[in-house]
Motif scaffolding. Structure first.
Motif, PDB file in Angstrom:
ATOM      1  N   LEU A  17       0.837  -1.208   0.000  1.00  0.00           N
ATOM      2  CA  LEU A  17       0.000   0.000   0.000  1.00  0.00           C
ATOM      3  C   LEU A  17       0.869   1.254   0.000  1.00  0.00           C
ATOM      4  N   ILE A  18       1.932   1.209   0.815  1.00  0.00           N
ATOM      5  CA  ILE A  18       2.831   2.374   0.893  1.00  0.00           C
ATOM      6  C   ILE A  18       3.489   2.602  -0.468  1.00  0.00           C
ATOM      7  N   ASN A  19       3.930   1.520  -1.079  1.00  0.00           N
ATOM      8  CA  ASN A  19       4.520   1.606  -2.427  1.00  0.00           C
ATOM      9  C   ASN A  19       3.564   2.306  -3.385  1.00  0.00           C
ATOM     10  N   PHE A  20       2.324   1.873  -3.348  1.00  0.00           N
ATOM     11  CA  PHE A  20       1.309   2.403  -4.249  1.00  0.00           C
ATOM     12  C   PHE A  20       1.073   3.895  -3.979  1.00  0.00           C
ATOM     13  N   ALA A  21       0.960   4.227  -2.685  1.00  0.00           N
ATOM     14  CA  ALA A  21       0.704   5.626  -2.312  1.00  0.00           C
ATOM     15  C   ALA A  21       1.882   6.503  -2.730  1.00  0.00           C
ATOM     16  N   ASP A  22       3.086   5.989  -2.515  1.00  0.00           N
ATOM     17  CA  ASP A  22       4.297   6.728  -2.874  1.00  0.00           C
ATOM     18  C   ASP A  22       4.306   7.001  -4.382  1.00  0.00           C
ATOM     19  N   PHE A  23       3.937   5.991  -5.139  1.00  0.00           N
ATOM     20  CA  PHE A  23       3.891   6.098  -6.596  1.00  0.00           C
ATOM     21  C   PHE A  23       2.865   7.147  -7.034  1.00  0.00           C
ATOM     22  N   GLN A  24       1.695   7.143  -6.377  1.00  0.00           N
ATOM     23  CA  GLN A  24       0.639   8.105  -6.720  1.00  0.00           C
ATOM     24  C   GLN A  24       1.068   9.537  -6.404  1.00  0.00           C
ATOM     25  N   ARG A  25       1.734   9.684  -5.226  1.00  0.00           N
ATOM     26  CA  ARG A  25       2.150  11.015  -4.765  1.00  0.00           C
ATOM     27  C   ARG A  25       3.197  11.620  -5.709  1.00  0.00           C
ATOM     28  N   GLU A  26       3.877  10.753  -6.420  1.00  0.00           N
ATOM     29  CA  GLU A  26       4.950  11.184  -7.306  1.00  0.00           C
ATOM     30  C   GLU A  26       4.466  12.217  -8.338  1.00  0.00           C
ATOM     31  N   ARG A  27       3.199  12.087  -8.720  1.00  0.00           N
ATOM     32  CA  ARG A  27       2.646  13.009  -9.739  1.00  0.00           C
ATOM     33  C   ARG A  27       2.671  14.453  -9.267  1.00  0.00           C
ATOM     34  N   LEU A  28       2.663  14.646  -7.945  1.00  0.00           N
ATOM     35  CA  LEU A  28       2.619  16.007  -7.408  1.00  0.00           C
ATOM     36  C   LEU A  28       4.012  16.624  -7.301  1.00  0.00           C
ATOM     37  N   ARG A  29       5.026  15.805  -7.480  1.00  0.00           N
ATOM     38  CA  ARG A  29       6.384  16.313  -7.302  1.00  0.00           C
ATOM     39  C   ARG A  29       6.877  17.061  -8.539  1.00  0.00           C
TER      40      ARG A  29
END
Ligand code: SAM
Length: 263
Positions: A17-29
């Motif tokens: 789940l953390i992996n997935f969330a981290d991946f999703q958050r990447e779009r905001l960087r």
């Protein structure tokens, strides 16, 4: 499969789940502002930095042998791959792994992100040609039926004696591995390409890299981790180039000879 995982292995469920969330958050960087070198300039700079004829290493028969072995393995895998072959490293990345490993003659190498094992096979072939060195690899396999059994599928049996494979998210596994080793001469990042994960991996391994130690990374254009890290004290050189597929960028970071460990 996720639901089954929750019942069977809660820590791994959370890691995914953390992996997935981290991946999703990447779009905001913020996106990478890296300017890659052309391949000829990259290899010229590599040759100057290591005072080596990199072209000569790329002509070695052992390199051709592993290219054939991996291609043969891919043909066998095609029909029944448990997860996408798209995970596999580009051939130019695999060849760079081989060449750098031949230049460095490392005693200890760590790589994160194995999938079917393209980079793993090329690193191990270079270690075999060097006649020394071990490779530790870490991978959290894609969530798919039979995926675990196919991690490193492409690694020829005769190269496996120098290889140690650890399963899990690098956040969990890498720090412990690095602590258990006295030194890491070469590190390859090819797991989750998020800013947070890449930086964590680089920072974890850096204190154990000796002066002259090397970091190699795939997909350095996906965020600013590589650029950010390349500006830290103790970095002698950091440069990148487009891979053969033209769509992604690979990069190297070299630690200053006088930086030593823990700098
Ligand atoms: C790009 S592929 C690796 C390709 C491989 N180096 C090759 O040469 O074919 C990335 C791999 O890292 C795994 N992975 C993704 N996130 C991870 C994480 N946080 N920790 C460890 N492995 C991870 C993926 O499941 C996949 O097997």
């Amino acid at each position: 499969m996720l639901r089954r995982l929750l019942l069977k292995n809660r820590p791994e469920f959370v890691d995914r789940l953390i992996n997935f969330a981290d991946f999703q958050r990447e779009r905001l960087r913020r996106k990478s502002a890296l300017v890659p070198l052309s391949q000829p300039d990259f290899y010229r700079k590599l040759g100057e930095t290591f005072k080596t004829d990199v072209d000569r290493l790329l002509q070695e028969s052992r390199l051709r042998e592993i290219e054939h072995a991996v291609e043969h393995g891919r043909q066998r895998l095609k029909a029944n791959a448990a997860f996408g072959i798209f995970h596999a490293a580009d051939p130019s990345m695999a060849r760079l792994c081989y060449a750098l490993c031949r230049v460095q003659k490392p005693r200890m190498v760590i790589e994160t992100g194995v999938a079917h094992g393209v980079t793993t096979a090329f690193l191990l072939q270079a270690l075999a040609e060097n006649g020394q060195g071990e490779l530790w690899s870490i991978d959290l396999p894609p969530l798919a039926e039979g995926a675990d059994d196919q991690v490193g599928f492409l690694v020829p049996t005769e190269l496996r004696s120098r290889w140690h494979l650890l399963r899990g998210r690098t956040h969990r596994v890498l720090p412990e591995l690095v602590n258990s080793l006295s030194s890491v001469d070469m590190f390859l990042h090819d797991s989750l390409h998020t800013f947070r994960n890449v930086l964590m991996e680089f920072q974890t391994v850096w204190p154990k890299l000796p002066g002259g130690g090397l970091i190699l990374s795939d997909d350095v254009d996906m965020n600013r981790a590589f650029e950010t890290f390349g500006r830290r004290p103790g970095v002698a050189a950091s440069f990148a180039t487009f891979q053969g597929n033209g769509s992604s960028v690979m990069g190297v970071v070299l630690k200053s000879r006088d930086a030593g460990s823990a700098t």
